[in-house]
Design an enzyme around this catalytic site. Structure first.
Site, PDB file in Angstrom:
ATOM      1  N   HIS A 125       0.829  -1.211   0.000  1.00 42.63           N
ATOM      2  CA  HIS A 125       0.000   0.000   0.000  1.00 42.63           C
ATOM      3  C   HIS A 125       0.868   1.267   0.000  1.00 42.63           C
ATOM      4  O   HIS A 125       0.487   2.284   0.578  1.00 42.63           O
ATOM      5  CB  HIS A 125      -0.977  -0.008   1.170  1.00 42.63           C
ATOM      6  CG  HIS A 125      -1.882  -1.201   1.190  1.00 42.63           C
ATOM      7  ND1 HIS A 125      -2.518  -1.653   0.058  1.00 42.63           N
ATOM      8  CD2 HIS A 125      -2.243  -2.047   2.201  1.00 42.63           C
ATOM      9  CE1 HIS A 125      -3.248  -2.725   0.361  1.00 42.63           C
ATOM     10  NE2 HIS A 125      -3.093  -2.985   1.640  1.00 42.63           N
ATOM     11  N   HIS A 199     -10.888  -0.425   0.993  1.00 40.03           N
ATOM     12  CA  HIS A 199     -10.476  -1.655   1.664  1.00 40.03           C
ATOM     13  C   HIS A 199     -11.550  -2.160   2.634  1.00 40.03           C
ATOM     14  O   HIS A 199     -11.227  -2.655   3.721  1.00 40.03           O
ATOM     15  CB  HIS A 199      -9.162  -1.401   2.407  1.00 40.03           C
ATOM     16  CG  HIS A 199      -8.274  -2.602   2.536  1.00 40.03           C
ATOM     17  ND1 HIS A 199      -8.336  -3.469   3.598  1.00 40.03           N
ATOM     18  CD2 HIS A 199      -7.293  -3.077   1.726  1.00 40.03           C
ATOM     19  CE1 HIS A 199      -7.436  -4.418   3.460  1.00 40.03           C
ATOM     20  NE2 HIS A 199      -6.781  -4.209   2.322  1.00 40.03           N
ATOM     21  N   GLU A 335     -11.328  -5.760  -3.459  1.00 42.49           N
ATOM     22  CA  GLU A 335     -10.592  -4.538  -3.762  1.00 42.49           C
ATOM     23  C   GLU A 335     -10.436  -4.381  -5.273  1.00 42.49           C
ATOM     24  O   GLU A 335      -9.755  -5.167  -5.930  1.00 42.49           O
ATOM     25  CB  GLU A 335      -9.218  -4.589  -3.095  1.00 42.49           C
ATOM     26  CG  GLU A 335      -9.269  -4.846  -1.605  1.00 42.49           C
ATOM     27  CD  GLU A 335      -7.926  -5.286  -1.059  1.00 42.49           C
ATOM     28  OE1 GLU A 335      -6.895  -4.681  -1.445  1.00 42.49           O
ATOM     29  OE2 GLU A 335      -7.889  -6.241  -0.258  1.00 42.49           O
TER      30      GLU A 335
END
Length: 374
Positions: A125, A199, A335
């Protein structure tokens, strides 16, 4: 005919009046900054709550086949828990780069960009300090029966070591059709890479109700990205036929999650990217159904990949807003995003964003209640 038209007009007016948006204080961060919570509600009994910290969706409350409403989004009940490092990024917007970048580095315009590793030697991320730990500004809107919130964050040049000042706008819109639409828009002042997603983890029986193994999943994809033991793509795809990843027909997650396969080794469950063939168009790519409640979820996106994660690594002692423990496989994250490690793989769909360009992406989560509840 005039009476019918008048009745329809009154119904439409009533629907518009039933939709509502409100803002209230949610708490203060450890550094003292105030955080607000927005509540969006339509006339079908669906409620979405979100906060400025992390652009986090804290609640998605929808009726089941019998009209009973439950929060189907996993999350915490207070701000302090969202600040902890044990937070699995419940409901947050992730970036600057969702997913993994190999060896926490990539080359852009002939120069190496070094990130901070936070997943062994890789950057997950984007590395520490993802968007889920930032405070966004919030504004709200109401247009007839549609309500929403606009969240804005300006990421400075060099944040997470990514080049360019990035201005990101995320719009959450709740529609009368029980659809939560998420629109992303971003601009940069220098060449950079960008990959963002929401998320949220869903359990259609209700957050804290147990495993999602009984959920029936369908994914419109004939291949997944092959990854190595670190979760980094090899550049190859694997056809789903004859594998645990074949959800082209509705199949219970529990019927597949324990099947042996080299790509399942060490994963504890699903944590994989399915290749989508939507070519940037907003199309239906997945569906989830819960036979116990009759609730369903339809996913639409413009993104080229769907990463499904079954919460395989939820930490022991993790408890949600319901006061109940969240255990591995108690939630399903869907996602929508670009491929992991795309900055290092020119054969993947590009995540490059140039000055003067506008990044746009849309994902819709639409909830239904027309299943056969037991």
């Amino acid at each position: 005919m005039r009476i019918a038209a008048a009745a329809l007009a009154l119904a439409a007016a009533g629907s518009a009046e039933a939709a509502s948006v409100s803002v209230r204080p949610y708490g203060r961060l450890s550094d003292g900054r105030a955080v607000e919570q927005v509540t969006l509600e339509n006339d079908q009994g669906m409620v979405v709550k979100l906060i400025g910290y992390g652009a986090i969706v804290t609640d998605v409350i929808v009726p089941d086949a019998k009209g009973k409403r439950e929060n189907v989004a996993l999350g915490f009940g207070n701000l302090r828990d969202y600040e902890t490092e044990n937070d699995p990024a419940f409901g947050a917007v992730m970036g600057r780069y969702s997913g993994r970048i190999a060896n926490a580095r990539f080359t852009l315009d002939g120069r190496e960009v070094k990130l901070t590793a936070n997943d062994r030697e890789n950057a997950l991320h984007g590395g520490p300090g993802s968007f889920d730990k930032k405070l966004w500004t919030i504004s709200t809107f109401k247009r007839g029966g549609t309500v929403g919130a606009v969240l804005i964050y300006s990421s400075p040049h060099g944040e997470q070591n990514f080049p360019g000042k990035l201005d990101l706008k995320v719009t959450y819109t709740l529609r009368a059709s029980n659809a939560l639409r998420i629109d992303y828009e971003a601009r940069t002042d220098r060449p950079t890479v960008l990959n963002v997603t929401n998320h949220s983890y869903f359990n259609l029986s209700g957050a804290g109700s147990g495993s999602v193994r009984n959920h029936v999943l369908r994914i419109d994809s004939d291949a997944i990205l092959e990854t190595d033991e670190r979760g980094i793509p090899t550049g190859r795809t694997i056809p789903v036929e004859g594998t645990p990843f074949d959800f082209r027909r509705p199949t219970a997650i529990g019927a597949k999650i324990d099947m042996p396969h080299p790509q399942m080794t060490g994963r504890r469950g699903f944590n994989h990217s399915w290749v989508l063939r939507n070519e940037g168009k907003l199309l239906r790519v997945a569906e989830v159904a819960d036979p116990a409640s009759g609730r369903g979820l339809v996913v639409m996106t413009t993104e080229p990949s769907l990463h499904a994660y079954t919460g395989n690594w939820f930490a022991p002692g993790l408890r949600g807003a319901q006061g109940k423990p969240y255990r591995p496989h108690d939630g399903l994250a869907l996602e929508t995003q670009h491929y992991p490690d795309a900055p290092n793989r020119p054969d993947f769909p590009s995540t490059l964003l140039q000055p003067g360009e506008t990044f746009r992406s849309t994902t819709i989560y639409r909830f239904t209640a027309d299943g056969a509840a037991k």
